[in-house]
Design an enzyme around this catalytic site. Sequence first.
Site, mmCIF file in Angstrom:
data_model
loop_
_atom_site.group_PDB
_atom_site.id
_atom_site.type_symbol
_atom_site.label_atom_id
_atom_site.label_comp_id
_atom_site.label_asym_id
_atom_site.label_seq_id
_atom_site.Cartn_x
_atom_site.Cartn_y
_atom_site.Cartn_z
ATOM 1 N N GLY A 131 0.773 -1.237 0.000
ATOM 2 C CA GLY A 131 0.000 0.000 0.000
ATOM 3 C C GLY A 131 0.804 1.286 0.000
ATOM 4 O O GLY A 131 0.343 2.312 0.507
ATOM 5 N N ASN A 183 -6.076 3.026 -12.730
ATOM 6 C CA ASN A 183 -5.093 2.033 -12.305
ATOM 7 C C ASN A 183 -3.691 2.618 -12.473
ATOM 8 O O ASN A 183 -3.433 3.352 -13.425
ATOM 9 C CB ASN A 183 -5.225 0.784 -13.193
ATOM 10 C CG ASN A 183 -4.208 -0.291 -12.848
ATOM 11 O OD1 ASN A 183 -4.065 -0.679 -11.691
ATOM 12 N ND2 ASN A 183 -3.494 -0.769 -13.849
ATOM 13 N N ILE A 210 -10.987 -8.808 -11.969
ATOM 14 C CA ILE A 210 -12.410 -8.482 -11.834
ATOM 15 C C ILE A 210 -13.010 -8.374 -13.238
ATOM 16 O O ILE A 210 -12.272 -8.216 -14.217
ATOM 17 C CB ILE A 210 -12.634 -7.165 -11.036
ATOM 18 C CG1 ILE A 210 -11.705 -6.047 -11.548
ATOM 19 C CG2 ILE A 210 -12.437 -7.392 -9.566
ATOM 20 C CD1 ILE A 210 -11.881 -4.711 -10.840
ATOM 21 N N GLU A 260 5.438 6.674 -9.648
ATOM 22 C CA GLU A 260 4.110 6.246 -9.176
ATOM 23 C C GLU A 260 3.525 7.163 -8.107
ATOM 24 O O GLU A 260 2.358 7.577 -8.200
ATOM 25 C CB GLU A 260 4.178 4.821 -8.624
ATOM 26 C CG GLU A 260 4.510 3.790 -9.673
ATOM 27 C CD GLU A 260 4.442 2.374 -9.132
ATOM 28 O OE1 GLU A 260 3.492 2.034 -8.421
ATOM 29 O OE2 GLU A 260 5.356 1.587 -9.444
ATOM 30 N N LEU A 297 -4.350 -6.623 -7.273
ATOM 31 C CA LEU A 297 -3.853 -7.645 -8.195
ATOM 32 C C LEU A 297 -4.843 -8.795 -8.401
ATOM 33 O O LEU A 297 -4.455 -9.901 -8.759
ATOM 34 C CB LEU A 297 -2.501 -8.178 -7.694
ATOM 35 C CG LEU A 297 -1.411 -7.100 -7.519
ATOM 36 C CD1 LEU A 297 -0.118 -7.710 -7.006
ATOM 37 C CD2 LEU A 297 -1.160 -6.334 -8.818
ATOM 38 N N ASP A 317 -4.965 -3.370 -19.030
ATOM 39 C CA ASP A 317 -3.943 -2.320 -19.226
ATOM 40 C C ASP A 317 -4.072 -1.570 -20.556
ATOM 41 O O ASP A 317 -3.085 -0.992 -21.037
ATOM 42 C CB ASP A 317 -2.516 -2.908 -19.119
ATOM 43 C CG ASP A 317 -2.193 -3.393 -17.712
ATOM 44 O OD1 ASP A 317 -2.792 -2.881 -16.753
ATOM 45 O OD2 ASP A 317 -1.334 -4.278 -17.583
ATOM 46 N N HIS A 357 0.104 1.510 -13.237
ATOM 47 C CA HIS A 357 0.883 0.379 -13.763
ATOM 48 C C HIS A 357 2.364 0.774 -13.755
ATOM 49 O O HIS A 357 2.714 1.868 -14.221
ATOM 50 C CB HIS A 357 0.420 0.028 -15.181
ATOM 51 C CG HIS A 357 1.158 -1.156 -15.725
ATOM 52 N ND1 HIS A 357 0.866 -2.442 -15.318
ATOM 53 C CD2 HIS A 357 2.187 -1.251 -16.595
ATOM 54 C CE1 HIS A 357 1.699 -3.279 -15.921
ATOM 55 N NE2 HIS A 357 2.506 -2.579 -16.705
ATOM 56 N N ASN A 379 1.351 3.104 -2.585
ATOM 57 C CA ASN A 379 0.583 4.045 -3.418
ATOM 58 C C ASN A 379 -0.626 4.580 -2.656
ATOM 59 O O ASN A 379 -0.971 5.757 -2.788
ATOM 60 C CB ASN A 379 0.160 3.376 -4.730
ATOM 61 C CG ASN A 379 1.281 3.375 -5.748
ATOM 62 O OD1 ASN A 379 1.628 4.429 -6.287
ATOM 63 N ND2 ASN A 379 1.882 2.219 -5.977
HETATM 64 C C1 GAR Z 1 2.987 -0.958 -7.530
HETATM 65 O O1 GAR Z 1 4.274 -0.928 -8.087
HETATM 66 C C2 GAR Z 1 1.951 -0.915 -8.636
HETATM 67 O O2 GAR Z 1 2.327 -0.096 -9.719
HETATM 68 C C3 GAR Z 1 1.898 -2.364 -9.043
HETATM 69 O O3 GAR Z 1 1.937 -3.065 -7.815
HETATM 70 C C4 GAR Z 1 2.708 -2.310 -6.870
HETATM 71 C C5 GAR Z 1 1.901 -2.168 -5.596
HETATM 72 O O4 GAR Z 1 2.672 -1.551 -4.596
HETATM 73 N N1 GAR Z 1 0.729 -2.655 -9.827
HETATM 74 C C6 GAR Z 1 0.718 -3.506 -10.833
HETATM 75 O O5 GAR Z 1 1.689 -4.168 -11.163
HETATM 76 C C7 GAR Z 1 -0.598 -3.585 -11.586
HETATM 77 N N2 GAR Z 1 -0.434 -4.270 -12.838
HETATM 78 P P1 GAR Z 1 1.992 -0.864 -3.325
HETATM 79 O O6 GAR Z 1 1.046 -1.901 -2.696
HETATM 80 O O7 GAR Z 1 3.144 -0.548 -2.414
HETATM 81 O O8 GAR Z 1 1.249 0.356 -3.779
#
Ligand code: GAR
Length: 211
Positions: free
Chosen positions: A14, A110, A96, A183, A93, A153, A112, A16
């Site tokens: 989490g 989203n 849905i 991000e 992840l 995506d 990515h 992000n």
């Molecule tokens: C992040 O790097 C996000 O961009 C990626 O998962 C990570 C989650 O980190 N998402 C994907 O790969 C989606 N295809 P976080 O839980 O620390 O935010």
Amino acid sequence: MSKKNIAVLVSGGGTNLQSLIDSEKSGMFRDSKITLVISSKPGVYALERAKNNNIPALTLSRKDYGSIESYSKALAETLKQADIDLVVLAGFLTIIDSQVYEAFPNAIINIHPALIPSFCGKGYYGLHVHEAALKKGVKVSGATVHFVTPECDAGPIILQKAVEVKQDDTPETLQRRIMEQAEWKILPKAVQLFCRDQLSVKDNIVYIKEN
Ligand code: GAR
């Protein structure tokens, strides 16, 4: 401009989500608020982050549902009942289906961890994305925020930011640099643009209105 309720969907650490919480605290979203966090996995640190910030949080675990359809139905109903205006997939992840997408047209975004259309689509998530980028030897990678559509995506791109790849990078060091430099910046920015009604979509292209 109307105040919006934001739901953040997570599956892991989490970071992000934290960037969104910090941005809300700094006043970036004006009156809009993160009113719900949903995790697809129990016990993840993202749930602690919600708790520490007094944000209502719940776990909707995929394994408690027999199919993607029944899981998606429950998720869409939960979001509707909570009167959510914007759904943010922040490291969510779990697969849905269109029941969720159709309930929130151009209102699911989203993050990515690559520059779409590179290193995206089925199987490209988390560290796998960075492993693939290093295997290809790209010199630049980055992150993309996009609207979510049924094709994985492939929805309209809202913001992107490029990040340098270094010769001695591992998937972990590259992941961290992309999080820090891209991000955690472009996800809050995209949420801000949405909350301020500055985004529109025409023929799969996102247009950003000036303030
Ligand atoms: C992040 O790097 C996000 O961009 C990626 O998962 C990570 C989650 O980190 N998402 C994907 O790969 C989606 N295809 P976080 O839980 O620390 O935010």
